[in-house]
Design a protein around this motif. Structure first.
Motif, PDB file in Angstrom:
ATOM      1  N   HIS A 291       0.846  -1.190   0.000  1.00  0.00           N
ATOM      2  CA  HIS A 291       0.000   0.000   0.000  1.00  0.00           C
ATOM      3  C   HIS A 291       0.884   1.245   0.000  1.00  0.00           C
ATOM      4  CE1 HIS A 291      -3.550   2.472   1.124  1.00  0.00           C
ATOM      5  NE2 HIS A 291      -2.625   3.209   1.724  1.00  0.00           N
ATOM      6  N   LEU A 292       0.578   2.199  -0.894  1.00  0.00           N
ATOM      7  CA  LEU A 292       1.318   3.451  -0.965  1.00  0.00           C
ATOM      8  C   LEU A 292       0.537   4.544  -0.243  1.00  0.00           C
ATOM      9  CD1 LEU A 292       3.590   5.262  -2.094  1.00  0.00           C
ATOM     10  CD2 LEU A 292       2.159   5.620  -4.109  1.00  0.00           C
ATOM     11  N   SER A 293       1.157   5.128   0.763  1.00  0.00           N
ATOM     12  CA  SER A 293       0.593   6.286   1.446  1.00  0.00           C
ATOM     13  C   SER A 293       1.309   7.522   0.906  1.00  0.00           C
ATOM     14  CB  SER A 293       0.797   6.175   2.956  1.00  0.00           C
ATOM     15  OG  SER A 293       0.364   7.352   3.610  1.00  0.00           O
ATOM     16  N   LEU A 294       0.584   8.348   0.155  1.00  0.00           N
ATOM     17  CA  LEU A 294       1.152   9.531  -0.467  1.00  0.00           C
ATOM     18  C   LEU A 294       1.016  10.703   0.496  1.00  0.00           C
ATOM     19  CD1 LEU A 294       2.388  10.947  -2.893  1.00  0.00           C
ATOM     20  CD2 LEU A 294       0.086  11.193  -3.844  1.00  0.00           C
ATOM     21  N   ASN A 295       2.145  11.172   1.010  1.00  0.00           N
ATOM     22  CA  ASN A 295       2.166  12.181   2.062  1.00  0.00           C
ATOM     23  C   ASN A 295       2.728  13.496   1.539  1.00  0.00           C
ATOM     24  OD1 ASN A 295       4.556  13.143   4.343  1.00  0.00           O
ATOM     25  ND2 ASN A 295       2.410  13.366   4.867  1.00  0.00           N
ATOM     26  N   LEU A 296       2.054  14.600   1.852  1.00  0.00           N
ATOM     27  CA  LEU A 296       2.578  15.929   1.559  1.00  0.00           C
ATOM     28  C   LEU A 296       3.412  16.370   2.758  1.00  0.00           C
ATOM     29  CD1 LEU A 296       2.649  18.106  -0.574  1.00  0.00           C
ATOM     30  CD2 LEU A 296       0.599  19.114   0.441  1.00  0.00           C
TER      31      LEU A 296
ATOM     32  N   ALA B 185      -8.278   8.805  -9.298  1.00  0.00           N
ATOM     33  CA  ALA B 185      -9.655   8.330  -9.096  1.00  0.00           C
ATOM     34  C   ALA B 185      -9.791   6.903  -9.610  1.00  0.00           C
ATOM     35  CB  ALA B 185     -10.639   9.244  -9.810  1.00  0.00           C
ATOM     36  N   GLY B 186     -10.370   6.055  -8.803  1.00  0.00           N
ATOM     37  CA  GLY B 186     -10.580   4.672  -9.203  1.00  0.00           C
ATOM     38  C   GLY B 186      -9.487   3.725  -8.791  1.00  0.00           C
ATOM     39  N   VAL B 187      -8.313   4.231  -8.381  1.00  0.00           N
ATOM     40  CA  VAL B 187      -7.289   3.330  -7.831  1.00  0.00           C
ATOM     41  C   VAL B 187      -7.827   2.757  -6.521  1.00  0.00           C
ATOM     42  CG1 VAL B 187      -4.965   3.193  -6.866  1.00  0.00           C
ATOM     43  CG2 VAL B 187      -5.393   4.617  -8.887  1.00  0.00           C
ATOM     44  N   PRO B 188      -7.794   1.459  -6.355  1.00  0.00           N
ATOM     45  CA  PRO B 188      -8.405   0.868  -5.150  1.00  0.00           C
ATOM     46  C   PRO B 188      -7.821   1.427  -3.857  1.00  0.00           C
ATOM     47  CG  PRO B 188      -7.895  -0.838  -6.755  1.00  0.00           C
ATOM     48  CD  PRO B 188      -7.267   0.421  -7.266  1.00  0.00           C
ATOM     49  N   GLY B 189      -8.674   1.574  -2.848  1.00  0.00           N
ATOM     50  CA  GLY B 189      -8.237   2.063  -1.556  1.00  0.00           C
ATOM     51  C   GLY B 189      -7.198   1.170  -0.907  1.00  0.00           C
ATOM     52  N   ARG B 190      -7.197  -0.104  -1.247  1.00  0.00           N
ATOM     53  CA  ARG B 190      -6.179  -1.000  -0.679  1.00  0.00           C
ATOM     54  C   ARG B 190      -4.789  -0.668  -1.209  1.00  0.00           C
ATOM     55  NH1 ARG B 190      -8.801  -4.108  -4.560  1.00  0.00           N
ATOM     56  NH2 ARG B 190      -7.470  -4.769  -6.299  1.00  0.00           N
ATOM     57  N   ASP B 191      -4.724   0.067  -2.333  1.00  0.00           N
ATOM     58  CA  ASP B 191      -3.440   0.369  -2.969  1.00  0.00           C
ATOM     59  C   ASP B 191      -2.904   1.753  -2.632  1.00  0.00           C
ATOM     60  OD1 ASP B 191      -3.607  -2.085  -4.204  1.00  0.00           O
ATOM     61  OD2 ASP B 191      -4.211  -1.286  -6.158  1.00  0.00           O
ATOM     62  N   LEU B 192      -3.800   2.711  -2.309  1.00  0.00           N
ATOM     63  CA  LEU B 192      -3.361   4.100  -2.228  1.00  0.00           C
ATOM     64  C   LEU B 192      -4.184   4.880  -1.209  1.00  0.00           C
ATOM     65  CD1 LEU B 192      -1.688   6.512  -3.452  1.00  0.00           C
ATOM     66  CD2 LEU B 192      -3.614   6.835  -5.031  1.00  0.00           C
ATOM     67  N   SER B 193      -3.490   5.650  -0.371  1.00  0.00           N
ATOM     68  CA  SER B 193      -4.160   6.602   0.516  1.00  0.00           C
ATOM     69  C   SER B 193      -3.445   7.944   0.417  1.00  0.00           C
ATOM     70  CB  SER B 193      -4.164   6.103   1.971  1.00  0.00           C
ATOM     71  OG  SER B 193      -2.846   5.897   2.448  1.00  0.00           O
ATOM     72  N   PHE B 194      -4.153   9.003   0.808  1.00  0.00           N
ATOM     73  CA  PHE B 194      -3.613  10.360   0.819  1.00  0.00           C
ATOM     74  C   PHE B 194      -3.402  10.791   2.263  1.00  0.00           C
ATOM     75  CE2 PHE B 194      -5.943  11.682  -3.366  1.00  0.00           C
ATOM     76  CZ  PHE B 194      -5.035  10.940  -4.112  1.00  0.00           C
ATOM     77  N   ASP B 195      -2.161  11.056   2.635  1.00  0.00           N
ATOM     78  CA  ASP B 195      -1.802  11.590   3.962  1.00  0.00           C
ATOM     79  C   ASP B 195      -1.623  13.095   3.784  1.00  0.00           C
ATOM     80  OD1 ASP B 195      -0.693  12.242   6.387  1.00  0.00           O
ATOM     81  OD2 ASP B 195       0.851  10.709   6.355  1.00  0.00           O
TER      82      ASP B 195
END
Length: 320
Positions: free
Chosen positions: A68-73, A113-123
């Motif tokens: 899972h990728l957590s994309l953090n700013l 949009a549409g990338v499964p939540g299991r794969d990507l989150s926004f921090d």
């Protein structure tokens, strides 16, 4: 993508490190980013979206390995916990910075949009400051985070979102327990253990690094002190809000025996609480590779010299 310099392109994903994580059963990778990679002269409204192709590559590499990728700013328009003086605007008081922040997350929400939540989150933002610092108030912070979540959900209703606690990630956010997002804490207390010798921190020789029993912040720190520290986070969790430790770790100057005792107590609590966690960092002075902590034992694995005792603690504490 956190180490920005003028003219520097983002680094490619470290496939060997990702392979190591996947091989050992880890499933979460947090990628900190700096908005200056895609922004010129603080023109927040016109990002160079070609830079986002690097994020696409990180996401693909993680998806290929079941991570899972957590994309953090990590550095946002108008705020960063490190060298905030480099910013010309203030995220907490200036509309131009807030619009840049909101516009960025809306842009990324549309892109993914549409990338499964299991794969990507926004921090959304790494380690907001203390209330009163840089003009931040709890109400103002909560309002901005609600606007950001609304902007993301307008474009991608299913996107998983993470918000960091105030005070550098240490203060829980009960006022946002109804937002339907994951709350992200930190595992750096007591700082006299986790940051002993870290000379960018003002108190880098405060107290002593010996654990348990170090005195810091007027307290004697043991596992029970750590349990008390997380009580406000447990209260938020009790509302049904997921809690995650987005960063934790111990700097290389702390004696290894003390560091391992501290890690053991901290990870024991996270497992008890059912919290996932992300170590800062994989390789470096806080990592499982390359920290050089006095007294640590390293073994060669996957092309790395690995702190095997710390690796075993991390693996043993994984949440179900």
């Amino acid at each position: 993508m956190v180490a920005w310099e003028p003219g520097r392109a983002p680094a490619a994903p470290d496939l060997r490190a990702l392979d190591f994580m996947a091989r050992h059963g880890f499933n979460f990778v947090r990628v900190p980013t700096d908005y200056r990679f895609w922004t010129t002269d603080h023109d927040y409204a016109h990002p160079d979206e070609r830079v986002f192709e690097h994020l696409d590559g990180y996401l693909r590499a993680c998806q290929e390995r079941g991570l899972h990728l957590s994309l953090n700013l990590h550095r946002a328009p108008g705020y960063c916990i490190n060298r905030n003086d480099l910013e010309i605007h203030n995220l907490w008081t200036d509309d131009i910075a807030q619009q840049g922040f909101l516009g960025l997350w809306q842009t990324l929400a549309v892109r993914y949009a549409g990338v499964p939540g299991r794969d990507l989150s926004f921090d959304l933002l790494n380690e907001p400051p203390d209330p009163g610092q840089y003009g931040l108030t709890r109400d103002g912070h909560a309002h901005l985070m609600r606007r950001a979540v609304a902007a993301i959900r307008a474009a991608d209703p299913g996107r998983a979102v993470v918000i960091d606690g105030l005070g550098g990630g240490h203060l829980a956010l009960p006022e946002l327990a109804d937002l339907g997002v994951t709350h992200s804490g930190r595992g750096y207390q007591p700082m006299s253990v986790s940051h002993w010798g870290a000379d960018w921190w003002d108190g880098w020789r405060a107290g002593d690094p010996h654990y348990p029993g170090t005195r810091y912040g007027g307290l004697t720190w043991t596992q029970e002190t750590l349990r008390d520290f997380y009580a406000p986070w447990r209260e938020v969790q009790a509302t049904g809000t997921p809690v995650h430790i987005g960063e934790f770790g111990c700097y290389r100057d702390t004696p290894d025996a003390d560091a391992l005792r501290w890690f053991g107590d901290l990870l024991g609590l996270y497992r008890e609480f059912g919290w996932g966690y992300a170590l800062w960092e994989f390789q470096g002075p806080f990592g499982i590779v390359g920290h050089g902590r006095p007294g640590a034992h390293f073994e060669r694995q996957g092309g790395y010299d690995v702190d095997v005792a710390l690796l075993d603690l991390l693996k043993g504490a994984r949440a179900g």
